[in-house]
Motif scaffolding. Structure first.
Motif, PDB file in Angstrom:
ATOM      1  N   VAL A   1      42.029  36.837  36.865  1.00  0.00           N
ATOM      2  CA  VAL A   1      40.584  36.727  36.673  1.00  0.00           C
ATOM      3  C   VAL A   1      40.278  36.586  35.187  1.00  0.00           C
ATOM      4  CG1 VAL A   1      38.384  37.933  36.929  1.00  0.00           C
ATOM      5  CG2 VAL A   1      40.078  38.028  38.771  1.00  0.00           C
ATOM      6  N   ARG A   2      41.004  37.304  34.336  1.00  0.00           N
ATOM      7  CA  ARG A   2      40.771  37.244  32.894  1.00  0.00           C
ATOM      8  C   ARG A   2      40.948  35.824  32.354  1.00  0.00           C
ATOM      9  NH1 ARG A   2      44.696  39.906  31.586  1.00  0.00           N
ATOM     10  NH2 ARG A   2      43.791  41.997  31.532  1.00  0.00           N
ATOM     11  N   SER A   3      42.069  35.178  32.720  1.00  0.00           N
ATOM     12  CA  SER A   3      42.330  33.836  32.195  1.00  0.00           C
ATOM     13  C   SER A   3      41.307  32.838  32.707  1.00  0.00           C
ATOM     14  CB  SER A   3      43.745  33.392  32.578  1.00  0.00           C
ATOM     15  OG  SER A   3      43.884  33.285  33.985  1.00  0.00           O
ATOM     16  N   PHE A   4      40.834  33.052  33.936  1.00  0.00           N
ATOM     17  CA  PHE A   4      39.850  32.130  34.499  1.00  0.00           C
ATOM     18  C   PHE A   4      38.470  32.340  33.886  1.00  0.00           C
ATOM     19  CE2 PHE A   4      36.484  31.190  37.567  1.00  0.00           C
ATOM     20  CZ  PHE A   4      36.765  29.863  37.877  1.00  0.00           C
TER      21      PHE A   4
ATOM     22  N   LEU B   1      40.516  43.151  34.773  1.00  0.00           N
ATOM     23  CA  LEU B   1      40.479  41.699  34.950  1.00  0.00           C
ATOM     24  C   LEU B   1      41.872  41.107  35.123  1.00  0.00           C
ATOM     25  CD1 LEU B   1      37.721  40.658  32.375  1.00  0.00           C
ATOM     26  CD2 LEU B   1      37.489  41.171  34.807  1.00  0.00           C
ATOM     27  N   GLY B   2      42.893  41.944  35.151  1.00  0.00           N
ATOM     28  CA  GLY B   2      44.240  41.465  35.417  1.00  0.00           C
ATOM     29  C   GLY B   2      44.480  41.136  36.880  1.00  0.00           C
ATOM     30  N   LEU B   3      43.466  41.328  37.747  1.00  0.00           N
ATOM     31  CA  LEU B   3      43.592  40.942  39.150  1.00  0.00           C
ATOM     32  C   LEU B   3      43.991  39.471  39.256  1.00  0.00           C
ATOM     33  CD1 LEU B   3      40.377  42.641  40.605  1.00  0.00           C
ATOM     34  CD2 LEU B   3      42.721  43.304  41.096  1.00  0.00           C
ATOM     35  N   ASP B   4      44.885  39.177  40.195  1.00  0.00           N
ATOM     36  CA  ASP B   4      45.368  37.809  40.365  1.00  0.00           C
ATOM     37  C   ASP B   4      44.556  37.093  41.437  1.00  0.00           C
ATOM     38  OD1 ASP B   4      47.284  35.683  41.660  1.00  0.00           O
ATOM     39  OD2 ASP B   4      48.134  36.140  39.703  1.00  0.00           O
ATOM     40  N   LEU B   5      44.043  35.923  41.100  1.00  0.00           N
ATOM     41  CA  LEU B   5      43.213  35.171  42.042  1.00  0.00           C
ATOM     42  C   LEU B   5      43.992  34.737  43.274  1.00  0.00           C
ATOM     43  CD1 LEU B   5      41.203  32.962  39.517  1.00  0.00           C
ATOM     44  CD2 LEU B   5      40.258  34.759  40.971  1.00  0.00           C
TER      45      LEU B   5
ATOM     46  N   SER C   1      49.859  22.740  49.498  1.00  0.00           N
ATOM     47  CA  SER C   1      48.803  22.298  48.601  1.00  0.00           C
ATOM     48  C   SER C   1      47.416  22.355  49.224  1.00  0.00           C
ATOM     49  CB  SER C   1      49.089  20.878  48.123  1.00  0.00           C
ATOM     50  OG  SER C   1      49.172  19.996  49.224  1.00  0.00           O
ATOM     51  N   GLY C   2      46.469  22.694  48.394  1.00  0.00           N
ATOM     52  CA  GLY C   2      45.075  22.735  48.788  1.00  0.00           C
ATOM     53  C   GLY C   2      44.212  22.656  47.546  1.00  0.00           C
ATOM     54  N   ASP C   3      42.917  22.694  47.736  1.00  0.00           N
ATOM     55  CA  ASP C   3      41.969  22.627  46.624  1.00  0.00           C
ATOM     56  C   ASP C   3      41.124  23.884  46.632  1.00  0.00           C
ATOM     57  OD1 ASP C   3      40.569  20.904  44.500  1.00  0.00           O
ATOM     58  OD2 ASP C   3      38.913  21.526  45.800  1.00  0.00           O
ATOM     59  N   CYS C   4      40.912  24.470  45.450  1.00  0.00           N
ATOM     60  CA  CYS C   4      40.168  25.725  45.379  1.00  0.00           C
ATOM     61  C   CYS C   4      39.211  25.700  44.193  1.00  0.00           C
ATOM     62  CB  CYS C   4      41.133  26.906  45.258  1.00  0.00           C
ATOM     63  SG  CYS C   4      40.330  28.517  45.230  1.00  0.00           S
ATOM     64  N   ALA C   5      37.925  25.909  44.477  1.00  0.00           N
ATOM     65  CA  ALA C   5      36.908  26.085  43.438  1.00  0.00           C
ATOM     66  C   ALA C   5      36.515  27.558  43.413  1.00  0.00           C
ATOM     67  CB  ALA C   5      35.692  25.209  43.714  1.00  0.00           C
ATOM     68  N   VAL C   6      36.217  28.069  42.230  1.00  0.00           N
ATOM     69  CA  VAL C   6      35.957  29.500  42.069  1.00  0.00           C
ATOM     70  C   VAL C   6      34.654  29.723  41.312  1.00  0.00           C
ATOM     71  CG1 VAL C   6      36.866  31.707  41.224  1.00  0.00           C
ATOM     72  CG2 VAL C   6      38.447  29.912  41.991  1.00  0.00           C
ATOM     73  N   ASP C   7      33.830  30.627  41.838  1.00  0.00           N
ATOM     74  CA  ASP C   7      32.677  31.166  41.118  1.00  0.00           C
ATOM     75  C   ASP C   7      33.005  32.608  40.771  1.00  0.00           C
ATOM     76  OD1 ASP C   7      31.400  28.768  41.675  1.00  0.00           O
ATOM     77  OD2 ASP C   7      30.264  29.580  43.363  1.00  0.00           O
ATOM     78  N   ALA C   8      32.798  33.004  39.520  1.00  0.00           N
ATOM     79  CA  ALA C   8      33.120  34.365  39.108  1.00  0.00           C
ATOM     80  C   ALA C   8      32.071  34.876  38.136  1.00  0.00           C
ATOM     81  CB  ALA C   8      34.506  34.422  38.460  1.00  0.00           C
ATOM     82  N   SER C   9      31.786  36.164  38.215  1.00  0.00           N
ATOM     83  CA  SER C   9      30.853  36.779  37.279  1.00  0.00           C
ATOM     84  C   SER C   9      31.272  38.218  37.018  1.00  0.00           C
ATOM     85  CB  SER C   9      29.416  36.746  37.824  1.00  0.00           C
ATOM     86  OG  SER C   9      29.310  37.525  39.005  1.00  0.00           O
ATOM     87  N   LEU C  10      31.055  38.662  35.783  1.00  0.00           N
ATOM     88  CA  LEU C  10      31.359  40.032  35.385  1.00  0.00           C
ATOM     89  C   LEU C  10      30.105  40.647  34.772  1.00  0.00           C
ATOM     90  CD1 LEU C  10      33.385  42.378  34.744  1.00  0.00           C
ATOM     91  CD2 LEU C  10      33.741  41.242  32.518  1.00  0.00           C
ATOM     92  N   ALA C  11      29.689  41.775  35.326  1.00  0.00           N
ATOM     93  CA  ALA C  11      28.525  42.494  34.806  1.00  0.00           C
ATOM     94  C   ALA C  11      28.916  43.929  34.494  1.00  0.00           C
ATOM     95  CB  ALA C  11      27.376  42.461  35.811  1.00  0.00           C
ATOM     96  N   VAL C  12      28.367  44.457  33.406  1.00  0.00           N
ATOM     97  CA  VAL C  12      28.574  45.853  33.031  1.00  0.00           C
ATOM     98  C   VAL C  12      27.212  46.469  32.761  1.00  0.00           C
ATOM     99  CG1 VAL C  12      29.645  47.439  31.383  1.00  0.00           C
ATOM    100  CG2 VAL C  12      30.851  45.359  32.062  1.00  0.00           C
TER     101      VAL C  12
END
Length: 214
Positions: A13-16, A65-69, A154-165
């Protein structure tokens, strides 16, 4: 000559969400996120001490944020009805394998960890974190064997991500692409029927070779 596959790019998640270089110290400070928590001890601590607390809080959130997508996606596929159906069939026929093509689907994952803040043994408050992820997956082909997900093609993946504190959005990215490898195996077989008891078989009537019909 021996050739090796190129290493997979980071899928955390961090790298993304943040990229390889950006940290959270700046965003936390820019949004004044820790200010209200440290307000009760203003004047009793130095500015350097306040910065140290801010940095530790940023480190704790960053570690999360080290969680792996790909791991999160695999967890979502565990509950997919088509994969569970294939798992039941391969369970009933040990050693069998099925290749399952999945229609376009969405995987939603929300995480709300909290961090308690103490100074000199006294609790000042709680830092509330919310990480929201939505993965839009299409063109995916999964391999199921012995009731487990063993491979993904193989496949296609789009990601929406948000971080709030503390209710303030520190980072957000919508429509980013996650490159799924052409063929990858989860970190060990993923049981698809872990919470589903194996159906009981009807007892065989002694001496007949036939099963009772109940």
């Amino acid at each position: 000559m021996t050739t090796t596959a190129p290493p997979m790019p980071p899928t955390t998640v961090r790298s993304f969400l943040l990229g390889p270089e950006e940290g959270l110290d700046g965003p936390l400070r820019a949004h004044g996120t820790t200010g209200p928590l440290l307000a009760p001890v203003r004047g009793r601590t130095t500015r350097a001490a306040d910065r140290a607390v801010e940095h530790e809080l940023a480190t704790v959130v960053d570690d999360f944020l080290g969680l792996d997508l790909l791991d999160l996606a695999t967890g979502g596929w565990r509950g997919h009805s088509a994969l569970k159906a294939a798992a039941r069939r391969t369970r009933d026929l040990p050693g069998s394998e099925e290749v399952v093509a999945l229609a376009r689907h969405r995987i939603t994952s929300t995480h709300r960890p909290t961090v308690d803040v103490y100074v000199d043994g006294a609790k000042l408050g709680t830092l509330e974190v919310e990480l929201g992820l939505v993965l839009w997956v299409s063109g995916l082909v999964c391999v199921v064997r012995d009731a487990c997900l063993t491979g993904v093609r193989s496949g296609d993946c789009a990601v929406d991500a948000s971080l709030a504190v503390q209710g303030a959005t520190l980072a957000e990215r919508k429509g980013g692409r996650l490159d799924l490898p052409g063929l990858f195996a989860p970190r060990g077989p993923v049981p698809l029927l872990r919470d589903e008891p194996r159906p009981q078989q009807a007892p065989t009537v002694p001496g007949t070779g036939f099963r009772d019909q109940w």
